[in-house]
Design an enzyme around this catalytic site. Structure first.
Site, mmCIF file in Angstrom:
data_model
loop_
_atom_site.group_PDB
_atom_site.id
_atom_site.type_symbol
_atom_site.label_atom_id
_atom_site.label_comp_id
_atom_site.label_asym_id
_atom_site.label_seq_id
_atom_site.Cartn_x
_atom_site.Cartn_y
_atom_site.Cartn_z
ATOM 1 N N ASN A 141 5.752 26.828 55.497
ATOM 2 C CA ASN A 141 5.432 25.939 54.377
ATOM 3 C C ASN A 141 5.618 24.515 54.863
ATOM 4 O O ASN A 141 6.624 24.233 55.521
ATOM 5 C CB ASN A 141 6.399 26.153 53.201
ATOM 6 C CG ASN A 141 6.198 27.486 52.523
ATOM 7 O OD1 ASN A 141 5.295 28.233 52.872
ATOM 8 N ND2 ASN A 141 7.054 27.792 51.566
ATOM 9 N N GLY A 142 4.714 23.631 54.518
ATOM 10 C CA GLY A 142 4.854 22.237 54.932
ATOM 11 C C GLY A 142 3.669 21.800 55.769
ATOM 12 O O GLY A 142 2.633 22.482 55.813
ATOM 13 N N TRP A 163 -0.978 27.822 50.136
ATOM 14 C CA TRP A 163 -1.702 26.798 49.355
ATOM 15 C C TRP A 163 -2.264 25.860 50.409
ATOM 16 O O TRP A 163 -1.519 25.159 51.092
ATOM 17 C CB TRP A 163 -0.708 26.097 48.437
ATOM 18 C CG TRP A 163 -1.313 25.189 47.409
ATOM 19 C CD1 TRP A 163 -1.765 25.540 46.174
ATOM 20 C CD2 TRP A 163 -1.509 23.769 47.515
ATOM 21 N NE1 TRP A 163 -2.230 24.432 45.509
ATOM 22 C CE2 TRP A 163 -2.093 23.332 46.312
ATOM 23 C CE3 TRP A 163 -1.268 22.830 48.517
ATOM 24 C CZ2 TRP A 163 -2.425 22.007 46.075
ATOM 25 C CZ3 TRP A 163 -1.599 21.506 48.286
ATOM 26 C CH2 TRP A 163 -2.169 21.109 47.067
ATOM 27 N N HIS A 188 -9.356 -0.943 24.219
ATOM 28 C CA HIS A 188 -9.612 -1.671 25.467
ATOM 29 C C HIS A 188 -10.342 -0.811 26.493
ATOM 30 O O HIS A 188 -10.168 -1.005 27.696
ATOM 31 C CB HIS A 188 -8.295 -2.221 26.025
ATOM 32 C CG HIS A 188 -7.585 -3.081 25.037
ATOM 33 N ND1 HIS A 188 -7.971 -4.384 24.776
ATOM 34 C CD2 HIS A 188 -6.570 -2.813 24.184
ATOM 35 C CE1 HIS A 188 -7.193 -4.884 23.819
ATOM 36 N NE2 HIS A 188 -6.349 -3.947 23.447
ATOM 37 N N LYS A 193 -1.012 18.661 29.717
ATOM 38 C CA LYS A 193 -0.934 20.104 29.436
ATOM 39 C C LYS A 193 -2.331 20.682 29.271
ATOM 40 O O LYS A 193 -2.661 21.715 29.838
ATOM 41 C CB LYS A 193 -0.177 20.362 28.136
ATOM 42 C CG LYS A 193 1.271 20.567 28.035
ATOM 43 C CD LYS A 193 2.050 21.439 28.892
ATOM 44 C CE LYS A 193 2.143 21.006 30.312
ATOM 45 N NZ LYS A 193 3.446 20.577 30.778
ATOM 46 N N ARG A 221 4.092 29.972 41.774
ATOM 47 C CA ARG A 221 4.176 28.677 42.460
ATOM 48 C C ARG A 221 2.806 28.114 42.807
ATOM 49 O O ARG A 221 2.683 26.939 43.117
ATOM 50 C CB ARG A 221 4.998 28.829 43.742
ATOM 51 C CG ARG A 221 6.453 29.177 43.479
ATOM 52 C CD ARG A 221 7.147 29.514 44.769
ATOM 53 N NE ARG A 221 7.269 28.366 45.619
ATOM 54 C CZ ARG A 221 8.347 27.599 45.701
ATOM 55 N NH1 ARG A 221 9.385 27.880 44.974
ATOM 56 N NH2 ARG A 221 8.391 26.571 46.514
ATOM 57 N N GLU A 236 -4.372 20.664 32.646
ATOM 58 C CA GLU A 236 -3.929 21.520 33.749
ATOM 59 C C GLU A 236 -4.190 22.994 33.509
ATOM 60 O O GLU A 236 -4.418 23.739 34.461
ATOM 61 C CB GLU A 236 -2.479 21.247 34.161
ATOM 62 C CG GLU A 236 -1.407 21.689 33.210
ATOM 63 C CD GLU A 236 0.006 21.392 33.733
ATOM 64 O OE1 GLU A 236 0.226 21.387 34.949
ATOM 65 O OE2 GLU A 236 0.892 21.170 32.906
ATOM 66 N N CYS A 287 3.237 26.960 48.708
ATOM 67 C CA CYS A 287 3.311 28.171 49.528
ATOM 68 C C CYS A 287 4.607 28.936 49.272
ATOM 69 O O CYS A 287 5.638 28.339 48.992
ATOM 70 C CB CYS A 287 3.257 27.835 51.002
ATOM 71 S SG CYS A 287 1.883 26.816 51.474
ATOM 72 N N GLU A 291 1.697 13.647 27.905
ATOM 73 C CA GLU A 291 2.069 15.038 28.204
ATOM 74 C C GLU A 291 1.059 16.017 27.578
ATOM 75 O O GLU A 291 0.676 17.008 28.208
ATOM 76 C CB GLU A 291 3.494 15.295 27.685
ATOM 77 C CG GLU A 291 4.002 16.717 27.817
ATOM 78 C CD GLU A 291 4.069 17.235 29.247
ATOM 79 O OE1 GLU A 291 3.875 16.460 30.200
ATOM 80 O OE2 GLU A 291 4.282 18.446 29.404
ATOM 81 N N LYS A 311 3.632 25.224 41.288
ATOM 82 C CA LYS A 311 4.798 24.989 40.423
ATOM 83 C C LYS A 311 5.693 23.901 41.002
ATOM 84 O O LYS A 311 6.167 23.041 40.275
ATOM 85 C CB LYS A 311 5.585 26.290 40.242
ATOM 86 C CG LYS A 311 6.785 26.176 39.322
ATOM 87 C CD LYS A 311 6.376 25.854 37.899
ATOM 88 C CE LYS A 311 7.572 25.707 36.972
ATOM 89 N NZ LYS A 311 7.188 24.988 35.744
HETATM 90 C C1 AGP Z 1 4.035 20.292 34.704
HETATM 91 O O1 AGP Z 1 3.310 20.922 33.698
HETATM 92 C C2 AGP Z 1 3.283 20.001 35.871
HETATM 93 N N1 AGP Z 1 2.752 21.207 36.407
HETATM 94 C C3 AGP Z 1 3.777 19.008 36.917
HETATM 95 O O2 AGP Z 1 3.331 17.774 36.456
HETATM 96 C C4 AGP Z 1 5.290 18.904 37.227
HETATM 97 O O3 AGP Z 1 5.975 18.433 36.125
HETATM 98 C C5 AGP Z 1 5.483 17.976 38.431
HETATM 99 O O4 AGP Z 1 4.868 18.547 39.556
HETATM 100 C C6 AGP Z 1 6.942 17.687 38.722
HETATM 101 O O5 AGP Z 1 7.657 18.855 39.004
HETATM 102 P P1 AGP Z 1 9.229 18.870 39.069
HETATM 103 O O6 AGP Z 1 9.732 18.614 37.688
HETATM 104 O O7 AGP Z 1 9.589 20.239 39.553
HETATM 105 O O8 AGP Z 1 9.641 17.795 40.006
#
Ligand code: AGP
Length: 616
Positions: A100-101, A74, A512, A493, A27, A496, A2, A489, A611
């Site tokens: 937010n929260g 959000w 496995h 990527k 975000r 997401e 949010c 990673e 974000k």
């Molecule tokens: C990154 O591509 C992701 N969107 C996500 O995994 C991110 O790295 C994770 O939420 C941690 O965020 P931070 O580094 O701000 O703690």
């Protein structure tokens, strides 16, 4: 997650708030709203979807007031509807709130308020908090020492369990904002005859670079000319005014189609910035200014424990590999979300590290607090200066890569890899690594921006591969040793931003279970280097080939792959193992990006993602 923007000053609030909300779009959110004090009452517009959907609704209200707030939501409590979007107005119309929260005890508060005749239009915990402030305001007597408005918010928050970053307006005190936080970031902007508040500097940096980072348990009272901060339980605190070092142009696309693309191509410069001034004069080790631990103390630690989430955890895993290899010290990595509840037995001489681009990820913050509570020192590797994690850590290392807007982390990740390698070198040189080995690694790290530039030259080639592979619904990413976290990673990527199902595995582990997925319909991306694992990785590739799986090989230029084994080869420059993970990351960032573009995905705002994840 949010986003919050509040404004009180001399200019029309609505355009400033809407611009701020757009700056927070990165975000992640699913609805947006605005409230402005207009002709003696609050005018409110709320809409599901993007801020662009809200704009015409706000325009209908012809908002000219100079006191207002906006929010991007959000969803946590209650579905994605106009009614559940913020701001919320109390049933007596006096209090307007954005939040937010998560308020965990909202149900008992709601029961109490229903008994007192308050009514609700939404399913949210926020509307409950809003009505509870109205309830306390109605009961509050005039007090010469504190505004009734601030007292009502303070009393309400004393009952609130959970997390919050809130901004409140009150019809009895137009021109005053009250804002408070516990667990959700809030930043005050101190302007010329105007005051602002936001959940992220990006929303207010176009108006002021003078900011105050509100701390947990603090309440701020803002008017156009002044601000005062008190704690929830006691008296006034003396605020520290910080200067934001980045400008609004950092949050612009500068000719790129998406922030993710811009940030991928910024990586050579980002790496330069992350290492600037951080090598010793003799060129054999790394130096960090903010560790707040002497070399002697560092040498005394027998173990290191890293905690992080998502991409940052992958960077920790690479660091684990390099640190164990270079420094011969045991390292553990854990999901911050698991660590905080595992109550893991820990060795006494353990040094903790948390890694977080945003410095606001709630699980990482909670893991850090848990480690500190047990008496461990915690250092933070973090990009956002002044973030909660940076402020609460005992020391740390800033990444210095500037504002990362794309939800999919790119430049922050490679700089975390670089800092992890530098840290491994630093620890190794405090132990058994020789001067000449140190010099060799420093030279390799200094060369990383140029190697990344070379890897980026494959962009057009990778775009072509992406066009051919965007049709698949599943993909495997396979690598070994330090390239195993890069496989994780790569899979993260891709899923997401393109919503293609992808899994990362250590290449040998494939036998496995995951090999059951392999068919013509499930390609595999392999990371191959000419080092000790070359033959073993080639064997795994052959196992995929035998089952008709297509293979994309991200391979160092010196690898001699058997003819016809890989369907596609993306060459990367040959390099030192300290920088190999950085260089190998570039092709998978580009591949994910081009696949997502090919599929017409909203690259910078992928569905359901945020974000910085500030709720549990
Ligand atoms: C990154 O591509 C992701 N969107 C996500 O995994 C991110 O790295 C994770 O939420 C941690 O965020 P931070 O580094 O701000 O703690």
């Amino acid at each position: 997650m949010c986003g919050i923007v509040g404004y009180v000053g001399k200019h029309k609030a609505a355009p400033l708030i809407l611009e701020g909300l757009k700056r927070l779009e990165y975000r992640g959110y699913d609805s947006a709203g605005i409230a402005v004090w207009q002709d003696g009452k609050f005018a409110v517009a709320k809409k599901t979807g993007r801020v662009a959907n809200l704009e015409p609704e706000a325009a209908k209200l012809r908002l000219t007031g100079t006191y207002g707030m906006g929010h991007t939501r959000w969803a946590t409590h209650g579905g994605v509807t106009d009614a559940n979007a913020h701001p919320h107005v109390s049933s007596d119309g006096k209090i307007v709130l954005i939040h937010n929260g998560v308020i965990e005890n909202y149900a008992s508060m709601k029961k109490f308020l229903l008994g007192k005749g308050y009514t609700f239009k939404s399913e949210t915990d926020t509307e409950v908090l809003c009505n509870l402030i109205a309830y306390h305001l109605a009961k509050e007597a005039e007090d010469p020492d504190e505004s009734r408005f601030v007292s009502a918010v303070r009393k309400t928050l004393r009952h609130a369990e959970g997390t919050y970053g809130i901004v409140v307006m009150c019809s009895e005190m137009p021109g005053e904002l009250v804002t408070a936080r516990k667990g959700s970031p809030l930043i005050l902007g101190i302007g010329d005859g105007e005051s602002l508040v936001a959940s992220d500097v990006a929303a207010i940096v176009s108006r002021t670079q003078s900011v105050v980072y509100l701390k947990d348990g603090e309440i701020a009272h803002l008017t156009p000319q002044r601000f005062a901060i008190t704690t929830l339980t006691s008296g006034e605190v003396s605020p520290v005014i910080d200067k934001v070092t980045w400008s609004i142009s950092d949050a612009d696309l500068n000719g790129h189609a998406h922030f993710m693309e811009k940030e991928i191509f910024e990586q050579p410069a980002a790496l330069e910035n992350a290492m600037r001034g951080r090598f010793s004069e003799d060129g054999s080790t790394a130096n960090f200014g903010g560790l707040n631990i002497t070399a002697g103390e560092f040498r005394g630690f027998d173990r290191f424990q890293f905690c992080a989430c998502g991409t940052a955890l992958h960077a920790c895993m690479v660091t684990e590999h390099l640190m164990e290899r270079f420094a011969r010290v045991p390292v553990e990595c854990d999901y911050a979300s698991e660590f905080r509840y595992r109550n893991m037995p820990l060795f006494r001489n353990t040094l903790f590290f948390v890694m977080s681009q945003s410095g606001e990820t709630i699980d990482t913050l909670a893991a850090m607090r848990e480690a500190k509570r047990k008496g461990y020192k915690v250092l933070a590797i973090n990009n956002v200066v002044g973030s909660t994690i940076a402020r609460e850590a005992d020391g740390g290392i800033y990444q210095h890569v500037g504002h990362e807007v794309g939800v999919a982390s790119t430049k922050a990740f490679t700089s975390q890899l670089l800092i992890g390698a530098m840290l491994s070198l630093y620890v190794a040189r405090l132990r058994d690594m020789s001067f000449s080995e140190g010099v060799e690694i420093v030279q390799a790290l200094k060369g990383s921006p140029e190697l990344v530039r070379t890897a980026l030259q494959q962009a057009e080639h990778i775009k072509g591969i992406a066009k051919r592979y965007a049709k698949y619904r599943d993909m495997l990413f396979l690598g070994r040793l330090s390239l195993y976290p890069i496989a994780l990673e790569g899979a993260l990527k891709l899923k997401e931003i393109s919503y293609i199902h992808a899994e990362g595995y250590p290449a040998a582990e494939m036998k496995h279970g995951p090999i059951a997925l392999v068919s013509e319909e499930c390609p595999a991306v392999f990371f191959v280097s000419s080092g000790e694992m070359f033959n073993k990785v080639v064997s795994s590739m052959q196992e995929i080939k035998a089952r008709k799986g297509k293979i994309i090989a991200v391979a160092t230029a010196d690898c001699k792959l058997p003819e016809g084994l890989a369907d596609e080869v993306i060459p990367i420059p040959e390099c030192h193992e300290a920088v190999l993970p950085i260089v190998a990351t570039i092709p998978v960032q580009l591949l994910s990006y081009y696949v997502a573009v090919e599929l017409g995905r909203d690259v910078d705002k992928p569905r359901n993602l945020a974000k910085s994840v500030t709720v549990e």
